[in-house]
Design a protein around this motif. Structure first.
Motif, PDB file in Angstrom:
ATOM      1  N   SER A 231      21.138 -70.743 -18.831  1.00 23.48           N
ATOM      2  CA  SER A 231      20.655 -71.166 -17.520  1.00 23.48           C
ATOM      3  C   SER A 231      19.397 -70.370 -17.177  1.00 23.48           C
ATOM      4  CB  SER A 231      21.728 -70.923 -16.464  1.00 23.48           C
ATOM      5  OG  SER A 231      21.948 -69.526 -16.331  1.00 23.48           O
ATOM      6  N   GLY A 232      18.782 -70.703 -16.066  1.00 26.09           N
ATOM      7  CA  GLY A 232      17.581 -69.985 -15.648  1.00 26.09           C
ATOM      8  C   GLY A 232      17.840 -68.508 -15.407  1.00 26.09           C
ATOM      9  N   SER A 233      18.992 -68.193 -14.788  1.00 28.36           N
ATOM     10  CA  SER A 233      19.291 -66.785 -14.492  1.00 28.36           C
ATOM     11  C   SER A 233      19.493 -65.970 -15.770  1.00 28.36           C
ATOM     12  CB  SER A 233      20.525 -66.687 -13.596  1.00 28.36           C
ATOM     13  OG  SER A 233      21.644 -67.267 -14.237  1.00 28.36           O
TER      14      SER A 233
ATOM     15  N   VAL B 212      18.259 -79.313 -13.256  1.00 27.61           N
ATOM     16  CA  VAL B 212      18.280 -77.841 -13.293  1.00 27.61           C
ATOM     17  C   VAL B 212      19.667 -77.276 -13.619  1.00 27.61           C
ATOM     18  CG1 VAL B 212      18.676 -77.500 -10.806  1.00 27.61           C
ATOM     19  CG2 VAL B 212      17.443 -75.757 -12.131  1.00 27.61           C
ATOM     20  N   ASN B 213      20.723 -77.957 -13.260  1.00 31.30           N
ATOM     21  CA  ASN B 213      22.075 -77.449 -13.531  1.00 31.30           C
ATOM     22  C   ASN B 213      22.703 -78.056 -14.786  1.00 31.30           C
ATOM     23  OD1 ASN B 213      22.194 -75.704 -11.280  1.00 31.30           O
ATOM     24  ND2 ASN B 213      22.558 -77.473  -9.964  1.00 31.30           N
TER      25      ASN B 213
ATOM     26  N   GLY C 244      15.581 -69.756  -9.829  1.00 29.77           N
ATOM     27  CA  GLY C 244      16.377 -69.651 -11.041  1.00 29.77           C
ATOM     28  C   GLY C 244      16.959 -68.267 -11.262  1.00 29.77           C
TER      29      GLY C 244
ATOM     30  N   TYR D 231      11.153 -70.188 -10.975  1.00 27.08           N
ATOM     31  CA  TYR D 231      11.513 -68.841 -11.420  1.00 27.08           C
ATOM     32  C   TYR D 231      12.347 -68.076 -10.389  1.00 27.08           C
ATOM     33  CZ  TYR D 231       8.531 -69.303 -15.520  1.00 27.08           C
ATOM     34  OH  TYR D 231       7.985 -69.701 -16.719  1.00 27.08           O
TER      35      TYR D 231
END
Length: 198
Positions: free
Chosen positions: A53-55, A45-46, A196, A193
């Motif tokens: 990135s997710g954000s 994820v990172n 993230g 979600y």
């Protein structure tokens, strides 16, 4: 075929009960599959390299819409099984049809979301994070697509044969599958979600 009148129609024969047990075992294997995909996602994820990135990527609007639509479909498939147990064929078929329509809406939103990601330069090969994200979401989406085909086949069988021990059993097993997809989505919504977006 010996029917047990004291049980709901989907459990009325020993073969039906064995099919339901077998399907629970199958769902155990599906849990293992999605657990693996979630684990891979959490490890990667990172690792977004030069990609977003997710954000930066996730938008809450489409995700809330997907969640609302899929959870509503879980309610409608429950109503279909309730109608089936009371021998309301037309109502059961309508609720299964509504469930499939909601599943189609969910898929449409997810496909539009994927197109948006790709348009923003977030592809399968952009980063390890995006690879794991697309595989997780794509696997869930493929399961929903299969569910739409399966549910359509059940609607055809119900229209031709009505409620029999076989069609009731197939409808009930389909409802278990659909509820499972909703549970997986709750985990995706919460741990992919929402996490993230933080």
């Amino acid at each position: 075929m010996k029917l047990d009148a004291s049980r709901p129609l989907e459990y009325a024969t020993e073969e039906n009960r064995n099919r339901i047990l077998g399907f629970w075992i199958f769902l155990g294997a599906e849990i293992a599959l999605f657990s693996t995909l979630f684990t891979v996602y959490f490890v990667l994820v990172n690792r977004f390299a030069s990609g977003p990135s997710g954000s930066e990527l996730f938008e809450i609007g489409p995700v809330l819409a997907e969640t609302f639509v899929l959870l509503t479909s879980s309610f409608t498939i429950g109503l279909a099984i309730h109608a089936m147990r009371h021998q309301y064929k037309k109502a059961a078929m309508v609720f299964i049809g509504v469930t499939l329509l909601l599943g189609l809406v969910f898929l449409g939103i997810e496909i539009m979301e994927f197109f948006t990601y790709v348009h923003e330069g977030a592809t399968l090969s952009t980063s390890a994070f995006l690879s794991s994200l697309f595989v997780l979401l794509g696997t869930h989406g493929a399961h929903v697509t299969f569910g739409l085909l399966w549910g359509s086949a059940i609607l055809i069988q119900l229209s031709r044969h009505g409620f029999t021990p076989e069609t009731a059993n197939k409808s009930f097993i389909f409802s278990l599958y659909w509820h499972f997809l909703d549970v997986v989505w709750i985990f995706i919504f919460s741990f992919v979600y929402l996490k993230g977006l933080m």
